[in-house]
Design a protein around this motif. Structure first.
Motif, PDB file in Angstrom:
ATOM      1  N   ASP A  48       0.833  -1.198   0.000  1.00 13.52           N
ATOM      2  CA  ASP A  48       0.000   0.000   0.000  1.00 13.52           C
ATOM      3  C   ASP A  48       0.877   1.262   0.000  1.00 13.52           C
ATOM      4  OD1 ASP A  48       0.216  -1.559   2.592  1.00 13.52           O
ATOM      5  OD2 ASP A  48      -0.061   0.452   3.376  1.00 13.52           O
ATOM      6  N   GLY A  49       1.956   1.243   0.758  1.00 11.70           N
ATOM      7  CA  GLY A  49       2.846   2.402   0.774  1.00 11.70           C
ATOM      8  C   GLY A  49       3.495   2.569  -0.587  1.00 11.70           C
ATOM      9  N   ASN A  68      -1.629  -3.884   3.809  1.00 12.18           N
ATOM     10  CA  ASN A  68      -1.630  -4.210   5.249  1.00 12.18           C
ATOM     11  C   ASN A  68      -1.865  -2.962   6.099  1.00 12.18           C
ATOM     12  OD1 ASN A  68       0.768  -2.947   4.841  1.00 12.18           O
ATOM     13  ND2 ASN A  68       2.053  -4.701   5.317  1.00 12.18           N
ATOM     14  N   ILE A 116      -0.146  -0.365   6.462  1.00 10.88           N
ATOM     15  CA  ILE A 116       1.034   0.090   7.223  1.00 10.88           C
ATOM     16  C   ILE A 116       2.281  -0.057   6.356  1.00 10.88           C
ATOM     17  CG2 ILE A 116       1.704  -2.181   8.180  1.00 10.88           C
ATOM     18  CD1 ILE A 116       1.480   0.959  10.355  1.00 10.88           C
ATOM     19  N   TYR A 117       3.337   0.635   6.710  1.00  9.52           N
ATOM     20  CA  TYR A 117       4.650   0.377   6.114  1.00  9.52           C
ATOM     21  C   TYR A 117       5.270  -0.761   6.917  1.00  9.52           C
ATOM     22  CZ  TYR A 117       4.670   4.835   3.557  1.00  9.52           C
ATOM     23  OH  TYR A 117       4.407   5.867   2.699  1.00  9.52           O
ATOM     24  N   GLY A 118       5.302  -1.931   6.343  1.00 13.77           N
ATOM     25  CA  GLY A 118       5.802  -3.090   7.074  1.00 13.77           C
ATOM     26  C   GLY A 118       7.318  -3.101   7.159  1.00 13.77           C
TER      27      GLY A 118
HETATM   28 MG   LIG Z   1       2.131  -1.949   3.618  1.00 13.81          MG
END
Ligand SMILES: [Mg+2]
Ligand SMILES: Cc1ncc(C[n+]2csc(CCOP(=O)(O)OP(=O)(O)O)c2C)c(N)n1
Ligand SMILES: Cc1ncc(C[n+]2csc(CCOP(=O)(O)OP(=O)(O)O)c2C)c(N)n1
Ligand code: SF4
Ligand code: SF4
Ligand SMILES: [Mg+2]
Lengths: 292, 573, 573, 292
Positions: free
Chosen positions: A97-98, A125, A127-129
């Motif tokens: 997503d990021g 997700n 978020i930045y995983g």
């Molecule tokens: Mg992500």
């Protein structure tokens, strides 16, 4: 895309161990990718998977096709170049997503608009995983993350809503925990003629907590019967749902000329009735002509 | 009578100064003459002042016009804008609009002409008619060139235009003034092309099938031409949303086997820094054609400079090998472009071409027969058992498979990776792969010793310069070497890897060395110091900002000053 | 008994190796000891192998651990991953999980401990309990550090954890093995900080009120800390959509008068090339904090390298002055950050700080009192009649007005512009403004001669190095100079403008010169050649890829080899 | 924004001559800017105008406020930094369609989403003007331009549709030839609390022909009475109009927290009841604590 040979899901596994955390939703996405490619009968060597950078973007390394884990946010231009130069290949883009909405947002817009004939699978997700848990465009507003200690100030975006506004000709949503559903949606996305965007909610157990899995599963519901797949306004309504709803399935599906089609038409027009000229003709414009 | 003349036409938008210059240039090209044509514009997007200068010679020439022999001025206020940039010959003949009085201090042979009154819609062609007989320009050729230029106009317009030309001839016949006239023997017609046009042709010649780019001055002509021609030749041209996407698409296309290129200028090249590193690390061929303009930042988009050198050599974090080439003139833009593809493909490496606005947008005559150049191909892998994409080899080049090839699949990335392409954070892998990638540079350096050397052996002064500066330097040598001076020049056409051994030998052979460049911060000089031994005691640097092209006189003066022979009389042609 | 010990703990995610290292480090910092703590991870995002190494010393230390005296291994397969990077002392004591048999060729004093059986959820603390008495680590301090670390846990968990610690002590008391033990006198407690933490504090100290950044390893801690602290201090921290926007926002904020900074690593710095040029040309202060990692491209994000140097020095097309600073250690990350703001603000220029992963993420003890540094301000314009934003001045710095100031409005741009900020394509303006902008570099060079020099005068070998390499070099000097060798080092902390005169004097004073850097393509060496005279005959280069930190031994060997004294016995502590 | 002093339109003129071609639509935009600023009573020295690169982006040089003609596509991040660092300033961003939708598209998305409190005026001529006439995202599909000799292969986008999907809290459309209308809309955009996007169709006589003026004027029609300004779906319908219609006016107008508001709230939460701590408190986390 050539889809006549028979390869099993197993054939699509490389012997590289995925780097994901135990319990990461991306394992399930990977499984769906294996199955979708096998069930569609895709030939591994005629398939190209391009990704950006992020946990999710590590996926191509685990799939026995041609693969390219490229730069953060840049999967789509690379996929576009690959598809335009070699339209016979089955080109798939994947990423987080990021990757796709923050740094890569502009390419998302223009690749969708141009209807480049690829499937783009966003492993979302929220978020930045890989960089250890900072807020991204899909992180709920108000959430506390590493970079938003006092709550995320930014409104959340729905990737499917953006895809629809950008002009994607196929938009779907899946939950990675639902491997069967995800596989079916991937198959449709890959088979679609044009730019197909599939948003797969894929939990990050490490930075979004262990409950994300359960919560997403609880919210999941199928696209209601009777939904008109060619109605963009109707599709947009699923991107503005109540907090407790997550509609999965195909939201939108129309057929319009792809960029590959357009480029073929341009070639036709350029060639005209006379067909391919000798290259030397290029020089005519630069040669003095004796005109009476 | 002279073997060369230079003329300049200055006007506002609508005056057609540039069109007139094109016509003269094309007519002279048709006679087999040598021509260099340049243009200049004011800040106005359209309708502002413009000037067009054509230098015509019976013998080969390498630099834009020095002193102007004949000048046409439609408005003096426009002329004022360019006065700084136009050097007028002692005995310049100036045809000016009768209705606009010249400034009192204007020197030269001033001839008023009622351009506006006689041919309000074809002042420029009228002016050509006046110039042609006076300078001994080819009358028939000019009529042809007018027809070629206005081929799409109606018969009436065409007739009116040609009539204006004849009116001009009539006026000239009544004039008493004597201008520099051209003496030449007619030869085989030549092509008249710009560097951007030659580069686009070079790309097609090299087998480029994919182009992606984003418009930017002064490189857009390459986008325009390839958008026109690639679809005819079975290729594809794509205008992307930005320069990051342009180089991205090039890399994607090249990954699948296409010969691919992008073209840009400074700001775009800056944006490509990260992608450049990906091409280098994943070892995917890519040609990046960069036309330099005035920097830094948005700078001076319409003028030439040589200040993207360091960025081209060093941009992108990490140890990122890349090749940098630089053409010397329009014809060379063709050759260097083909070489760029050859090197990119053979060595799986990004190749940056540093052209500059002067080469890119000036039009120059070239021999059609000169536009040939060997074309090389990628080292392809086809179904190799236990295929390793990045297998270590003596020259660092590993066979590359392309999608569609069975049994040679691989997954690549811009992470450090081992021979198979697997990500690795191990030092030993990192060192090995850095070595492999850099070894390609040695191999390229061995094979592509691209440079030009002019002038006598064991020179008093050895000039080192690059790119478009070499034209003026070459002509300065001819002038300087007319006396007892021994001046030579070394012009690398490949900047990375630099032909360091050849260059060092040159430096060692010179009593003194003069580095010439259009970069305020002396980028070329600094780079040379880092690569070869350039003893301070015997080295001078002539470096200044771009925005005004290097003149032959400027160079000759610098050399004479260096040698303490300033007092010597000028021996300018 | 020794004045220093080094220990390492290796495990998988969940084993708590790193937490254990933190606790030891904090406990020792509390005793006033000197500590350097480093971590390493495998490719797994979480749950993969990790190792944590702590070097503890009674005397000041400057480099990470060399040989490890005590090692804890929870799983041998994890250890195997790091074996390359961990140098074990001759008499290393190794405590390993009883249930996992060591590889047959493992050397050292091998002591099995049933970690899993005794404390399945606190193996790491149990291990600390075992280590503490054996190495003479501060028992009470360690208990405090455990409490500090787990302050947010429930009382039950805390009690269990402390019990594990005591069990470990119990086990140690029954062991017969002898380990290297630490001898020290207790001193004033020290701070334990990483370079990123020190830099964030430096920014706040300097008066930074605006931060914009995009997460990237290994710089994200700066984003995190400033997101926490700026809102408390009346400032703003913004996470942008990408790095172009981050530097853009910094420039926008600075344009309105804020002291502003961004932080990134290689890929982000590459993306900032164009914006960097804007900051330089429009003369808007900006601090760009770049933490180097393994390159090229995505490279090795978690490991250190010194290969962003050329990009930092030269990225962006055109002649673009910028300042480049580099801290030598954690404390210096604070000082250099304040200097970066001071220079950016005083000279209206972009300043890039090149930190590296080793400095950024290792934790090091520093004296709290050392964190002070003068703070400078911008030369502001307030209501100047006939205000000219880019008025030419002797040092090139023009008074800058900020929005809100009446009668000193201006319109700026990245085009070439005149003193008022008006776009201009004229050569004379371009040359004058290039000169003005570059003159600031001279002024900075005169005022900021930032470097460190170690070792005797007139050395046999003079080492030149920069950044984190200087720590190991400094310790190598101590060892090398114990005999009759005379080895010195010069460490520039400002790389552009380089303190060339000081450095040249140093070079001239050395019999031989050794350039040391972690860049495969020898970026530092090439840069030095371009700036100073570095005679080939007396210069050696020790350059290699990063991904493994420079060791004291490696340097000592290189110097000895250079002097032909390889045969000499090792004099390592 | 402080709007109490009295400056006339004339006061906002610099003595720099605009570089535009005779007949360019941007002259009229500039006029509207002068009037809007004067009529709103904006103080010149408290106003900042940021632009990108393009013919249109030359505008700040002609306005006697603080001005910044920055980089191609990057006006919005710079404007965001200016506004966040100095919320008391009146920050306006201007630029072209290529600047804002092609290279700068991602910043448009995120600046709108975050509701940064600025007015963003896009001078849309449906072409790349400064670089001499290449197709851009608003160039009609099929059009022949310098870079699309055989017809533009890409679908056209409506900037207002994008702004609405991105979350802009105010969206309007104007035609530069209608100076009065444009001025009124600019005044509203500048006064709006939050991100206001105004798309001004501004003819490029050089690359889109002399007829663009007439055609646009003929298509122009006002927002119909009764249009609900808070209804995004309704607003979107004006972005998908028949070829012969161009609705001008305010399309959308809602109030939601701006990024400046959010940052202020974050500051409040960060400070807590105790107020601003001494900076030395930063070091506590790094100091060994003696805990019994
Ligand atoms: Mg992500
Ligand atoms: C130019 C650049 N900026 C920043 C980074 C650091 N980075 C790596 S992955 C990532 C974000 C990952 O988030 P997402 O794309 O959502 O993928 P996930 O890890 O969550 O699957 C970032 C910021 C980078 N590699 N390159
Ligand atoms: C990074 C970069 N790429 C390309 C350019 C060249 N360029 C200048 S203006 C422009 C587009 C202009 O179009 P638009 O934004 O619509 O403005 P207009 O001139 O039409 O008003 C381009 C591509 C540039 N200056 N910088
Ligand atoms: S950090 Fe999150 S997204 Fe990344 S591998 Fe772990 S669980 Fe998956
Ligand atoms: S090129 Fe078009 S947009 Fe640019 S100034 Fe001329 S008319 Fe206006
Ligand atoms: Mg436009």
């Amino acid at each position: 895309m050539t889809c006549d040979a028979t390869f099993t899901a197993q054939d699509f596994k490389t012997d590289l161990k995925p780097v994901w955390c135990p319990g990461c939703g991306d394992f399930a996405v990977l499984n769906s990718v294996y199955r979708a490619l096998a069930e569609l009968g895709c030939k591994p060597h005629e398939t190209v998977i391009v990704s950006g950078i992020g946990c999710s973007s590590r996926l191509p390394g685990n799939v026995e096709t041609y693969g390219f884990n490229s730069l953060h946010g840049r999967a789509l231009p690379i996929a576009t170049g690959a598809k335009l130069a070699s339209p016979e290949l089955n080109v798939i883009a994947v990423g987080g997503d990021g990757d796709g909405l923050a740094i890569g947002g502009n390419h998302f817009m223009h690749t969708a608009r141009r209807n480049v004939d690829i499937a783009y699978i966003m492993m979302d997700n929220e978020i930045y995983g890989l960089t250890k848990g900072q807020a991204g465009p899909t992180t709920p507003s108000g959430d506390k993350t590493k970079s938003t200690l006092y709550g995320n100030p930014d409104p959340v975006v729905d990737p499917c809503a953006l895809a629809l506004s950008f002009g994607a000709s196929w938009v779907g949503r899946a939950f990675s925990g639902d491997v069967k559903g995800s596989t079916e949606l991937m198959k449709k996305a890959i088979s679609h003629h044009g730019f197909a965007f599939l948003n797969i909610l894929s939990p990050c157990v490490t930075w979004r907590g262990e409950d994300q899995h359960k919560e997403l599963r609880a919210k999941m519901r199928p696209v209601p019967a009777g939904h008109d797949l060619t109605n963009r306004e109707a599709a947009l309504r699923f991107t503005d749902e109540a907090d407790d709803a997550l509609t999965v399935g195909v939201l939108y599906d129309v057929d319009r000329p792809t960029l590959v089609d357009q480029m073929a038409a341009i070639s036709q027009r350029a060639l005209g009735p006379k067909g391919q000229p000798p290259l030397s003709q290029f020089l005519n414009a630069f040669a003095p002509q004796h005109i009476q | 009578m002279s073997q060369e003349v230079s003329l300049s036409i200055v006007g506002s938008g609508g005056d057609g100064a540039v069109a007139a210059g094109d016509i003269v240039a094309m007519a002279c090209a048709g006679e087999g003459l040598h021509v260099i044509k340049t243009e200049a514009y004011g800040p106005q997007i359209r309708g502002g002042e413009s000037s067009c200068t054509v230098r015509i010679s019976a013998e080969p020439i390498f630099a834009q016009a020095g002193a102007i022999d004949a000048l046409v001025v439609f408005t003096w206020s426009d002329y004022a804008r360019f006065a700084d940039e136009l050097a007028l010959a002692e005995n310049v003949v100036i045809f000016y609009e009768e209705a606009d009085a010249p400034p009192p201090d204007m020197r030269g042979i001033l001839v008023p002409v009622p351009f506006k009154k006689i041919a309000p819609h074809a002042k420029n062609i009228l002016a050509l008619g006046v110039l042609a007989p006076l300078l001994h320009l080819p009358l028939e050729g000019m009529r042809s060139a007018v027809k070629q230029r206005f081929a799409k106009k109606t018969a009436t317009v065409m007739a009116g235009t040609l009539a204006a030309f004849d009116r001009g001839i009539g006026i000239a016949e009544q004039l008493q003034c004597v201008a520099q006239t051209l003496a030449y023997a007619r030869g085989t017609p030549r092509l008249l092309m710009s560097g951007n046009e030659a580069a686009a042709f070079g790309a097609l010649h090299a087998g480029c099938t994919f182009f992606a780019g984003y418009p930017i001055t002064p490189s857009s002509e390459i986008l325009h031409l390839l958008s026109e021609w690639l679809p005819k030749m079975g290729g594809t041209s794509l205008q992307t949303e930005d320069e990051l996407a342009a180089l991205g698409a090039v890399i994607g296309a090249s990954f699948t086997g296409a010969k691919a290129m992008t073209a840009t200028s400074g700001p775009g090249l800056s944006l490509m820094a990260e992608m450049l590193g990906l091409s280098s690390t994943a070892e995917i061929p890519a040609v990046i054609f960069n036309v330099q303009r005035g920097g830094p930042s948005t700078g001076i988009p319409t003028k030439s400079e040589q200040s993207d050198l360091m960025h081209a050599l060093y941009a992108s974090h990490g140890d990122t090998p890349r090749v940098v080439l630089a053409p010397c003139d329009v014809e060379d833009a063709f050759h260097i472009t083909v070489d760029a593809f050859n090197i990119a493909e053979e060595y799986q490496i990004p190749v940056i071409v540093l052209s500059d606005q002067l080469i890119a947008q000036r039009r120059e005559t070239i021999e059609a027969g000169a536009l040939v150049h060997d074309v090389k191909r990628r080292r392809l892998a086809t179904s190799i058992p236990d295929y390793k994409r990045y297998a270590d080899t003596p020259d660092g080049v590993s066979p590359m498979s392309i999608p569609g090839t069975a049994d040679a699949m691989y997954q690549t990335n811009g992470l450090e990776h081992d021979e198979s392409g697997r990500p690795s954070a191990m030092f030993s892998v990192h060192e090995r792969m850095n070595a492999k990638r850099h070894r390609k540079m040695e191999a390229i350096g061995g094979k592509y010793r691209l440079f030009r050397r002019f002038g006598p052996e064991r020179p008093d002064v050895g000039i080192i310069c690059w790119g478009s500066s070499s034209g003026a330097v070459r002509e300065a040598l001819d002038i300087l070497n007319q006396g007892d001076l021994r001046i030579a020049a070394f012009v690398p056409r490949i900047l990375a890897p630099l032909p360091a051994a050849d260059l060092q030998a040159f430096v060692d052979s010179c009593s003194e060395v003069l580095v010439i460049e259009l970069s305020y911060s002396r980028q070329f000089h600094r780079y040379l110091r880092s690569q070869i031994d350039l003893p301070r005691a015997k080295t001078d640097v002539m470096a200044r900002s771009g925005g005004k092209s290097l003149s032959v006189t400027e160079i000759a003066c610098a050399v004479r000053k260096m040698l303490g022979v300033e007092a010597l009389e000028e021996v300018m042609a």
